[in-house]
Write a protein that holds these residues in place. Structure first.
Motif, PDB file in Angstrom:
ATOM      1  N   ALA A 342       2.928   7.073   6.904  1.00  0.00           N
ATOM      2  CA  ALA A 342       1.320   7.332   7.233  1.00  0.00           C
ATOM      3  C   ALA A 342       0.938   7.648   6.113  1.00  0.00           C
ATOM      4  N   PHE A 343       1.489   8.743   5.187  1.00  0.00           N
ATOM      5  CA  PHE A 343       1.668   8.563   3.440  1.00  0.00           C
ATOM      6  C   PHE A 343       0.963   7.669   2.479  1.00  0.00           C
ATOM      7  N   ASP A 344       2.237   6.465   2.331  1.00  0.00           N
ATOM      8  CA  ASP A 344       1.782   5.199   1.710  1.00  0.00           C
ATOM      9  C   ASP A 344       0.259   4.825   2.929  1.00  0.00           C
ATOM     10  N   PHE A 345       0.387   4.667   3.665  1.00  0.00           N
ATOM     11  CA  PHE A 345      -1.443   4.354   4.524  1.00  0.00           C
ATOM     12  C   PHE A 345      -2.847   5.033   3.821  1.00  0.00           C
ATOM     13  N   ILE A 346      -2.286   6.030   3.977  1.00  0.00           N
ATOM     14  CA  ILE A 346      -3.383   6.747   3.317  1.00  0.00           C
ATOM     15  C   ILE A 346      -3.960   6.608   1.627  1.00  0.00           C
ATOM     16  N   ASP A 347      -3.083   6.330   1.304  1.00  0.00           N
ATOM     17  CA  ASP A 347      -2.559   6.423  -0.331  1.00  0.00           C
ATOM     18  C   ASP A 347      -3.659   4.389  -0.766  1.00  0.00           C
ATOM     19  N   GLU A 348      -3.251   4.176   0.240  1.00  0.00           N
ATOM     20  CA  GLU A 348      -3.338   2.411  -0.380  1.00  0.00           C
ATOM     21  C   GLU A 348      -4.991   2.134   0.453  1.00  0.00           C
ATOM     22  N   TYR A 349      -5.175   2.663   1.343  1.00  0.00           N
ATOM     23  CA  TYR A 349      -6.591   2.881   2.317  1.00  0.00           C
ATOM     24  C   TYR A 349      -7.508   3.750   2.024  1.00  0.00           C
ATOM     25  N   GLU A 350      -7.417   4.872   0.891  1.00  0.00           N
ATOM     26  CA  GLU A 350      -7.560   5.964   0.452  1.00  0.00           C
ATOM     27  C   GLU A 350      -8.320   6.447   1.741  1.00  0.00           C
ATOM     28  N   ILE A 351      -8.186   6.901   2.457  1.00  0.00           N
ATOM     29  CA  ILE A 351      -7.567   7.571   3.365  1.00  0.00           C
ATOM     30  C   ILE A 351      -8.225   8.441   3.671  1.00  0.00           C
ATOM     31  N   GLU A 352      -8.135   9.590   2.355  1.00  0.00           N
ATOM     32  CA  GLU A 352      -8.883  10.983   1.643  1.00  0.00           C
ATOM     33  C   GLU A 352     -10.061  10.486   1.829  1.00  0.00           C
ATOM     34  N   LYS A 353     -10.718   9.803   0.822  1.00  0.00           N
ATOM     35  CA  LYS A 353     -12.089   9.455   1.144  1.00  0.00           C
ATOM     36  C   LYS A 353     -12.519   9.284   1.908  1.00  0.00           C
ATOM     37  N   TYR A 354     -12.104   8.512   2.801  1.00  0.00           N
ATOM     38  CA  TYR A 354     -12.787   7.830   3.901  1.00  0.00           C
ATOM     39  C   TYR A 354     -13.389   9.144   4.929  1.00  0.00           C
ATOM     40  N   THR A 355     -12.081   9.796   4.961  1.00  0.00           N
ATOM     41  CA  THR A 355     -12.011  11.424   5.807  1.00  0.00           C
ATOM     42  C   THR A 355     -13.445  11.846   5.618  1.00  0.00           C
TER      43      THR A 355
END
Length: 464
Positions: A342-355
């Motif tokens: 999940a950490f790697d997915f969030i990093d690869e897809y830039e989920i922090e910004k997307y959220t």
């Protein structure tokens, strides 16, 4: 983000059965009622039997597809059945599943990921301990550590707070509904007012507020006549969940932490629900300047529903000895692998910004509903942790839980799932997966609009 579309079963609700629940669901719901304990709760308000799920879409055994704005109670941060994360899970399952608290590369990699995601200036100050598989166990561990460190016994919790169902976690949960039949939990727990600006216990508004809630907390610690002995710790959610998705006033957390530390009281932030990028940042406290001594984590850390929990805490309060807190299923290796994925997915897809982006988009849509609907008194929250509070009158703010109960049923029949919470069970709690697409948001809002229209017509019929 177009790339996220493939992680969903579809992007809209689809109701194909003649009724909800459908016939196959009815059979399984009936069997459940006969052989499973009456403690079951969620199927009572969302009566379906689930067959499969992917992303933000759940499909029941009758083939109906529902938009999931409930998110497994805030667990499914990167969505149901995320195949990116499942690759990590499958690889780990072939190597090692159960390892108690022995060191593994898998676990130590996760600990380093957790610490790496803290603010750079404090990363070296913290360490991580894993507990049992639930958030409640993390709360128990945090309370235990604070008591051992300080030698004191009391805990101050906050109104509106929810921390779990085990004895200690329930004792610091303010909702008396959960404990009115229990005469004995852990002793020496007191409550102070949380920053709930829409329903300020001091009858203030945004213009007149001078953080009276903080002043009251400070008064408790300053005077021997408050009736509350100096506690070992305070515990609070930096953004309350079950209490109604309440975001405190800006500056509140910083002031509370400052007062607590002034009196040598340990600060525990419960980030079981607000953590793991739910509000954009890795942890909600990182949206502020407040720095806690202990952070509890669980729920979203398992990425797609794998159970995991633990503490992130300052090295300076390390006080327990080996085996002071143990658990057979702490640091389960498959759950840890899921967290790493999940950490790697969030990093690869830039989920922090997307959220932050998709959360703002959903908030805008909800604000539009608020402007149109006389029964929506407040829309609040952060990221993908939003609350909509329903009232009979926007001036008096009288709670309107019965309206929300009926609205929820209308939404359910059209294929939208969400949780209800708040002090008066009058808050629509929206905690969908962080990967929810704009199209799914639009579809959910359309369902809300249709349901609101129907409920308004029925309401007018009843009063005319």
């Amino acid at each position: 983000m177009e790339l996220l579309k493939k992680y969903h079963l579809s992007e809209c609700a689809k109701i194909v059965s003649a009724s909800i629940p459908g016939e196959k669901s009815k059979v399984l719901l009936k069997l459940q009622s006969e052989i499973e304990g009456s403690i079951v709760s969620y199927p009572r308000s969302m009566p379906i039997a689930i067959k499969r799920a992917k992303g933000s879409i759940i499909e029941d055994v009758d083939g109906n597809q529902f938009i999931d704005f409930f998110g497994g109670c805030g667990v499914l941060n990167v969505g149901h059945g995320n195949e990116y994360v499942l690759d990590y899970v499958k690889e780990q399952q072939t190597e090692l599943i159960h390892a108690l608290d022995f060191p593994t590369e898998n676990k130590l990699d996760l600990i380093q990921l957790i610490l790496k995601n803290l603010p750079t200036e404090i990363q070296e100050e913290y360490k991580v301990s894993f507990g049992g598989p639930t958030g409640s166990d993390a709360i128990e561990a945090a309370i235990k550590l604070a008591k051992i460190k300080t030698g004191r016994d009391g805990i101050i919790a906050f109104t509106g707070g929810y921390h779990g169902m085990s004895s200690g976690a329930l004792a610091v949960t303010s909702d008396t509904f959960f404990r009115n039949k229990l005469t004995s939990l852990i002793p020496n727990v007191s409550f102070a007012p949380y920053s709930y600006c829409y329903r300020c216990p001091f009858s203030k508004n945004s213009d007149s507020c001078e953080f009276e809630c903080v002043s009251h907390f400070e008064w408790i610690l300053n005077t021997a006549h408050s009736g509350i002995v100096k506690p070992a710790a305070i515990i609070l959610e930096p953004l309350q969940g079950e209490g109604g998705n309440i975001a405190p006033k800006e500056g509140y957390l910083e002031r509370i932490v400052e007062v607590a530390h002034k009196h040598d009281v340990i600060v525990i932030f419960d980030e079981v629900q607000s953590g793991f990028f739910r509000t954009g940042k890795f942890l909600e406290f990182m949206n502020t300047k407040a720095v806690p001594d202990i952070v509890t984590f669980s729920k979203g850390f398992g990425g797609i529903g794998f159970p995991i929990s633990g503490l992130i805490y300052k090295k300076s309060i390390e006080a327990w000895k080996p085996a002071d807190h143990i658990g057979t299923f702490r640091s389960n290796q498959v759950s840890i692998a899921a967290a790493r994925g999940a950490f790697d997915f969030i990093d690869e897809y830039e989920i922090e910004k997307y959220t932050e982006s998709i959360g703002c988009y959903l908030m805008e849509k909800l604000k539009e509903l608020e402007a149109e609907n006389p029964f929506i008194g407040d829309v609040r929250g952060k990221g993908m942790m939003l609350g909509v509070e329903f009232v009979k009158d926007k001036i008096t703010k009288e709670p309107f839980p019965e309206y929300l109960k009926e609205l929820r049923e209308e939404c359910f029949q059209r294929g939208l799932l969400f949780e209800v919470g708040g002090h008066y069970k009058n808050v629509m709690r929206l905690i969908p997966p962080l990967i929810t697409t704009h199209k799914i948001v639009d579809e959910a809002i359309e369902i809300m609009k249709e349901a609101i229209k129907v409920r308004m017509e029925k309401y007018l019929e009843s009063v005319l």
